[in-house]
Design a protein around this motif. Sequence first.
Motif, PDB file in Angstrom:
ATOM      1  N   ALA A   4       8.100   0.816  12.030  1.00 48.19           N
ATOM      2  CA  ALA A   4       7.433  -0.384  11.521  1.00 48.19           C
ATOM      3  C   ALA A   4       6.013  -0.071  11.070  1.00 48.19           C
ATOM      4  O   ALA A   4       5.534  -0.556  10.032  1.00 48.19           O
ATOM      5  N   GLN A   5       5.314   0.791  11.850  1.00 51.36           N
ATOM      6  CA  GLN A   5       3.959   1.173  11.470  1.00 51.36           C
ATOM      7  C   GLN A   5       3.963   1.961  10.165  1.00 51.36           C
ATOM      8  O   GLN A   5       3.084   1.793   9.305  1.00 51.36           O
ATOM      9  N   LEU A   6       4.964   2.842   9.989  1.00 49.14           N
ATOM     10  CA  LEU A   6       5.058   3.616   8.762  1.00 49.14           C
ATOM     11  C   LEU A   6       5.322   2.708   7.560  1.00 49.14           C
ATOM     12  O   LEU A   6       4.742   2.894   6.483  1.00 49.14           O
ATOM     13  N   VAL A   7       6.173   1.729   7.741  1.00 46.89           N
ATOM     14  CA  VAL A   7       6.450   0.802   6.635  1.00 46.89           C
ATOM     15  C   VAL A   7       5.193   0.036   6.247  1.00 46.89           C
ATOM     16  O   VAL A   7       4.879  -0.133   5.072  1.00 46.89           O
ATOM     17  N   ARG A   8       4.436  -0.401   7.269  1.00 52.65           N
ATOM     18  CA  ARG A   8       3.190  -1.107   6.958  1.00 52.65           C
ATOM     19  C   ARG A   8       2.187  -0.195   6.258  1.00 52.65           C
ATOM     20  O   ARG A   8       1.493  -0.607   5.330  1.00 52.65           O
ATOM     21  N   SER A   9       2.121   1.077   6.687  1.00 55.31           N
ATOM     22  CA  SER A   9       1.188   2.017   6.045  1.00 55.31           C
ATOM     23  C   SER A   9       1.576   2.261   4.585  1.00 55.31           C
ATOM     24  O   SER A   9       0.714   2.325   3.702  1.00 55.31           O
ATOM     25  N   ARG A  10       2.870   2.383   4.345  1.00 58.77           N
ATOM     26  CA  ARG A  10       3.312   2.563   2.961  1.00 58.77           C
ATOM     27  C   ARG A  10       2.960   1.357   2.103  1.00 58.77           C
ATOM     28  O   ARG A  10       2.517   1.492   0.952  1.00 58.77           O
ATOM     29  N   ALA A  11       3.142   0.194   2.650  1.00 61.46           N
ATOM     30  CA  ALA A  11       2.790  -1.013   1.893  1.00 61.46           C
ATOM     31  C   ALA A  11       1.290  -1.062   1.605  1.00 61.46           C
ATOM     32  O   ALA A  11       0.859  -1.402   0.495  1.00 61.46           O
ATOM     33  N   ASP A  12       0.477  -0.683   2.620  1.00 63.86           N
ATOM     34  CA  ASP A  12      -0.969  -0.669   2.407  1.00 63.86           C
ATOM     35  C   ASP A  12      -1.357   0.358   1.349  1.00 63.86           C
ATOM     36  O   ASP A  12      -2.244   0.118   0.519  1.00 63.86           O
ATOM     37  N   ALA A  13      -0.688   1.535   1.368  1.00 62.17           N
ATOM     38  CA  ALA A  13      -1.005   2.574   0.390  1.00 62.17           C
ATOM     39  C   ALA A  13      -0.656   2.113  -1.033  1.00 62.17           C
ATOM     40  O   ALA A  13      -1.411   2.348  -1.980  1.00 62.17           O
ATOM     41  N   GLU A  14       0.475   1.450  -1.169  1.00 63.90           N
ATOM     42  CA  GLU A  14       0.860   0.958  -2.494  1.00 63.90           C
ATOM     43  C   GLU A  14      -0.122  -0.095  -3.003  1.00 63.90           C
ATOM     44  O   GLU A  14      -0.515  -0.081  -4.171  1.00 63.90           O
TER      45      GLU A  14
END
Length: 855
Positions: A691-701
């Motif tokens: 879940a943290q990785l998904v949130r980080s990817r969304a923030d990066a995008e």
Amino acid sequence: MADQEEDFSHLPITDRAVHKNWKVRKAAFEEATKAFTNSPDEDAECFRDWLHDLGLWKKVAMDSNVAAQLDGLTALCAFLQYGGYNACVRTRQNTISGIVEKGLTSAKAGTKEKSVEAILLYIELDTPGPVLEELMPFLTHKMAKVIAATVNVLGRIYGAYGAKIVDPKPVLKMLPKLFGSADKNVRAETTTLTVELYKWLKDGMKPFFFEELKPAQQKDLETEFAKVKDEKPKQARLLRSQQAQAEEAEATGEAEEEAPEEEAAEEDDGGMDAYDLVDPVDVLAKMPANFGDMIASTKWKDRKDTLDELFKVVNTPKIQNANYDELIRAFAKSMKDANVAVVTVASQCNEALAKGLREQYAKYRSQIMAPTLERLKEKKQSVTDALGASLDAIFASCGLSDILEETLEFLKHKNPNVKLETCKFLVRCLRTTKVPPSKAEAKAIADGTSKLLGDTSAPVRDSSAEALGTLMKIIGERAMNPYLESLDEIRKTKIKEFFATAVVKAKEKPAAPPPPKAAPKGPPKKLGGKAPAGRGGPVKKAPAAPQEHSLEEPAPPKAAPKKAVPGKIGSGLRLTRKPAAAAPPPSAPSPTFEDEPPAAPPKGRSLVRPQAAQPPPPPPEPVSYNYGLAAAEKAELEELRHMKEVWISQIDQLTASKNALNKEVTELRIQNSSLIDENTHNTLAIRAKEAQLVRSRADAESAQGALEKLQREVDRLKRELARSVRPASPTDSVHDQISSLNGSSQYNSMGRNSKRLSFQSQMSMEDANGNLGLPSRDRMVSPGPRSPGAGSNFGDNGGRNSPAPGTSRNSTATDSSVENWRRAAEVTSALKQRIEQMKRQNFGKAGGYGASRGQ
């Protein structure tokens, strides 16, 4: 009239029973009653005509004439009583409806009583089920008096046979509707029926209907219940099957022996349990669909909410047996939850599941009991109460022997609250268990609780004393004395106080004494048809070949006597003959041998004859049973004894192996539970990381999109800056630079006290090529009239630049002109450098702004 009566007597009795003249019918019923009563057996001829027409008895029960109806119902009761099972099952379906509609609702008391008796006989001769099926539709009849009469006869049925014989569930489901009737007679009869059921079922019947009643009705029923709460109902009438069993038991002499057991069972019986009345519920089918995900949620509110929903499902009297390993693991994990609300609800769910499954829950005990005992460290009373109730339900599903090992282990816990609550749990178990602990279990309990008598916490000491007092109540003071010898008087007094007030359900029964053996009425029977020697007397002769002897045809003894006759008693004990003068010890029986009839009594025989006539005291075990055995039989007996010892040793080994395997299984289950918890923890951690990785990817995008937008904005600003910045003309730059430097220290040094001459005024002219318009040499040195006191163009006030005395004006003008040109060249060079520097600074600022926007 007389002719008509004579004609009626010639008609068959079944035809007269339905004659249009009520007197003829009445006479036929009286005649039938007499015939049934005097019948020799159930297959008599008088029953056959009435069994031929199955609807005949319904017409009899519904007779329009009250007198004939009463005699008809009397005949029906005699028909059932003497006709037996066949008369019951063949007429029941067609007769009961007529009895209810016309017999029970009759205004004549005798008719009502005979109607009730007929229905009770239909139950007595077979089973209550078919009769209930016939009566239940009348509880919804359109006429209130029929409903009231049906409710009344149901009360009579339960009063006669009891709720254990007659199934109460169909009636319990109808009680709310009956209490809601508009007719007061129906409500009154329903109250009487409910009170009768309460005598048998007690509070176990309340979940079926009590909550659906009005508060006033509940209050009235509670008042009536309180009046009969302590009554112990008994079955007033027996079924024919029960009567046959009672007669058979009485014939065999077992009635007197079984009576105390039945009385004890009645004393222990506190009413039927709701568990026996309801149908099992499939809990797994009603569980929340997302239970697994919600119970593993990181939010305590989600975990509590899903447990609350589950509690509504499992909080039912009876639960269908299935695989509940997933639920038990969830409860065990919830015992370790950081939120006490989750722990409380999980304990309540486990308690409800254990009560609903009862004995079928015992297989889950090892998974949930240890985490529950460990969580007793909570000091909040509501949490410990919920945990204690859960432990009580676990104990009720298995027994004292199953929970004892883990309970005693947690009595050694370092947390005082765990020790206290565990000791309280043990006391509750000792109070409610119906099976007394074995000697080994009693010793373990006494040893474990005695260690807590010296605990630093006073509540723990009191609880341990209460446990010892309760144990003493079960096993008795004498059996408890060895465990109290090492205690001081204060602690003994405390334990005895709890012993005096303890209430237990199991008590150690004293061992039954062995039945006394009857003393022999005369001398012992001779073996082989010959009289044995007197007790203590000499044995004259022994058989030469004892292996050939038998009980039927003993071999004749030889003349040569033997000095000693060895014999075996038990294993390894050998007896030899003793002198005649020596009397054997009273506890040892005298050996008996075959002797030939004495020709003449030996000397001293008259002295020992009185001793032989006296009946010896009964020995604990007869030891003379081996003396008539042959050598082969003795050898076989020894072999059998040896085999028995081998088998006993093998049984001990297998028992020890079984215990070791059980212990290993328990350890493996604990390891499995810990591995499951660890796996669950790792799974949750992985999900959190994902879940943290998904949130980080969304923030990066989102950051990449913002960066691209800023880059476009920077490019736009660069283009606008490039359009706005243009190279300025030299004259403008010089003018700007000179104006900026106007009043600086570099130029203020010239003519500080005189009138200033601006460079802007001197270089105000530009040539055609755009060069600086500096004053020409001719203009600077040309003589002309000058006003008095006026200096040169670059001079200061006071004439500091005026020519010195003795020099010509031309030389002075030339020197001044050279100096001015030199100064102008320096100023021009400085201005150019300043312009270039300003350009570089402007372009640098534009680039920095773009870079900052790009970031």
